[in-house]
Design a protein around this motif. Structure first.
Motif, PDB file in Angstrom:
ATOM      1  N   LYS A 144     -22.344  16.271   0.603  1.00 16.00           N
ATOM      2  CA  LYS A 144     -23.720  16.315   1.088  1.00 16.00           C
ATOM      3  C   LYS A 144     -24.212  17.748   1.147  1.00 16.00           C
ATOM      4  N   HIS A 145     -25.485  17.937   0.838  1.00 14.87           N
ATOM      5  CA  HIS A 145     -26.060  19.275   0.804  1.00 14.87           C
ATOM      6  C   HIS A 145     -27.330  19.305   1.648  1.00 14.87           C
ATOM      7  N   ARG A 146     -27.534  20.421   2.331  1.00 17.70           N
ATOM      8  CA  ARG A 146     -28.659  20.548   3.247  1.00 17.70           C
ATOM      9  C   ARG A 146     -29.996  20.328   2.522  1.00 17.70           C
ATOM     10  N   LYS A 147     -30.108  20.843   1.303  1.00 17.28           N
ATOM     11  CA  LYS A 147     -31.360  20.715   0.553  1.00 17.28           C
ATOM     12  C   LYS A 147     -31.678  19.255   0.262  1.00 17.28           C
ATOM     13  N   ILE A 184     -32.146   7.468   1.737  1.00 16.01           N
ATOM     14  CA  ILE A 184     -30.896   8.008   1.187  1.00 16.01           C
ATOM     15  C   ILE A 184     -31.161   9.356   0.528  1.00 16.01           C
ATOM     16  N   PRO A 185     -30.549  10.446   1.006  1.00 16.47           N
ATOM     17  CA  PRO A 185     -30.736  11.755   0.367  1.00 16.47           C
ATOM     18  C   PRO A 185     -30.297  11.721  -1.093  1.00 16.47           C
ATOM     19  N   GLY A 186     -31.102  12.290  -1.967  1.00 20.45           N
ATOM     20  CA  GLY A 186     -30.788  12.324  -3.392  1.00 20.45           C
ATOM     21  C   GLY A 186     -31.349  11.157  -4.171  1.00 20.45           C
ATOM     22  N   ALA A 187     -31.998  10.189  -3.484  1.00 25.92           N
ATOM     23  CA  ALA A 187     -32.564   9.033  -4.178  1.00 25.92           C
ATOM     24  C   ALA A 187     -33.885   9.412  -4.842  1.00 25.92           C
TER      25      ALA A 187
END
Length: 432
Positions: free
Chosen positions: A178-181, A141-144
């Motif tokens: 959502k963000h690419r980074k 999960i992005p941001g985890a």
């Protein structure tokens, strides 16, 4: 059963569920094993793989991506599995020979770290309490919390982080949360973890393996106006910079009504998805580069020829190739010759001079290759390098469409007077 019906249906648009590259035999104590050949052997009517138990932990989500069926603004039935329920389903389905592995993803509930904790607990229980040694593919999960991503890497066979859309502009338009980074950060973490683990395994053979099947990603095709050339360049960069095992392409299916989404009068762009998969194969196994297949002047793939055939008819100066002398790289460029058949040719010609009859036995698709090869300095039969090759490479159903615009395609020679028969200059018309 109601939860299972809701959460398996919610997961059907995620196609990144291959198990290639993993080989772990059963140890006699635990349940299940993995095979290098992969376990994706069942397909639904629209061509999507359904051989794994492919489910979401939950279809509740705090994000409002415009293309997603599970976005928070949609009024759809919601459900959430507990970790124990997923473990029970996986074990019972495996014992009944319904599945051979698990593909687990999730909507974002509360926040990315909380969701990742649920996923980690599920896989930890499956490995340690239920003793399941089969194939497991989990979404990072992005941001985890990065620590959770690292712990998960030692339990899962493959991890993936969905890029979703090819460009940052597309994300800003259709997925503002959502963000690419945030997406690229766990990708880099998994890549670094795989490298570090390889060094550990050299020193300590019994060290746990980190993401043994590598990582993959998925891009939605047709939701935003990027060209095939842009998408293929993004995929090439992901392979080179992040060492991904696979990039999956999913034709956009319109499940929501939103002014930002394309109308798609002809339905999902399945042919475009198919051409991108073919080109992706050329990038990974055939030594092609994205700039060879497409460019800014030709940003989309030919709808009637596959990318390899299209490249060949635009580069007739590279052909014909002599089968008995050509190097491996040149053989791979011939339509109808794949990786296996090229290796067979190299092996067989050490002891004999190959003929056209031999090539068919070696697995060469002669109906494509015959226009581009010679055996012993001779072609199978004289071939006119004009419309003939392209017309015979295209599907019979498409031949009526080909040439309907009045275009003529032929090999140019040094003796041309600079004009085609219909009066168009050579500089204005090239072989497609």
């Amino acid at each position: 059963m109601q939860k299972l019906e809701i959460l398996t249906d919610a997961a059907k648009y995620d196609v990144a569920c291959t198990s290639s590259g993993v080989e772990r035999k059963g140890d006699g104590k635990h349940m299940g094993n993995c095979t290098k050949a992969g376990i994706c052997h069942s397909f639904s009517s629209d061509g999507r793989c359904i051989s794994l138990l492919k489910i979401l932990m939950t279809n509740e989500c705090i994000f409002d991506c415009k293309y997603c069926l599970n976005r928070k603004s949609n009024d759809v039935p919601r459900a959430t599995f507990t970790p124990e329920e997923i473990c029970t389903l996986t074990m019972e389905f495996y014992r009944r020979n319904y599945i051979e592995g698990l593909f687990l993803s999730s909507g974002i509930i509360q926040d990315p770290t909380f969701t990742m904790e649920l996923l980690y607990r599920t896989i930890w229980l499956l490995r340690n309490q239920y003793h399941f040694s089969g194939y497991v593919h989990v979404k990072a999960i992005p941001g985890a919390d990065p620590e959770l991503v690292e712990r998960m890497g030692y339990l899962a066979d493959r991890m993936s982080v969905n890029l979703e859309l090819p460009t940052a502009e597309g994300l800003r338009t259709l997925a503002p949360n959502k963000h690419r980074k945030n997406i690229l950060t766990p990708m880099r973490q998994i890549q670094n973890g795989i490298h570090a683990n390889k060094e550990e395994l050299i020193l300590y053979r019994k060290s746990p393996v980190f993401v043994s099947g590598g990582q993959s990603t998925q891009m939605i095709i047709g939701a935003t106006p990027e060209t095939d050339y842009q998408i293929l360049n993004v995929a090439e960069n992901l392979y080179q910079k992040f060492e991904l095992k696979r990039v999956f392409y999913s034709a956009f299916v319109k499940v929501n009504e939103d002014k930002s989404l394309p109308a798609l009068p002809g339905g999902p762009p399945l042919l475009r998805e198919h051409r991108l998969y073919q080109a992706d194969w050329l990038l990974r196994f055939y030594g092609f580069k994205a700039e060879e297949l497409l460019d800014e002047k030709r940003p989309f793939f030919n709808v009637m020829l596959d990318p390899k055939e299209d490249w060949a008819v635009r580069h007739l100066e590279c052909f014909p190739v002599e089968i008995n002398r050509a190097p491996y790289a040149d053989l791979l460029r011939v339509p109808g010759i794949g990786v296996k058949s090229a290796r067979r040719i190299l092996s067989a010609r050490r002891s004999t001079k190959l003929t056209f009859q031999d090539l068919k036995k070696l697995g060469v698709v002669m109906k494509r290759a015959v226009y581009f090869i010679t055996c012993g300095g001779r072609m199978m039969y004289p071939t006119k390098l004009e419309d003939y090759i392209v017309r015979n490479l295209t599907d019979p159903k498409e031949r009526i469409r080909f040439g309907s615009d009045g275009m003529s395609y032929r090999q140019m020679t040094l003796f041309d007077d600079g004009m085609f028969p219909n009066g168009v200059r050579q500089e204005e018309k090239r072989i497609i």
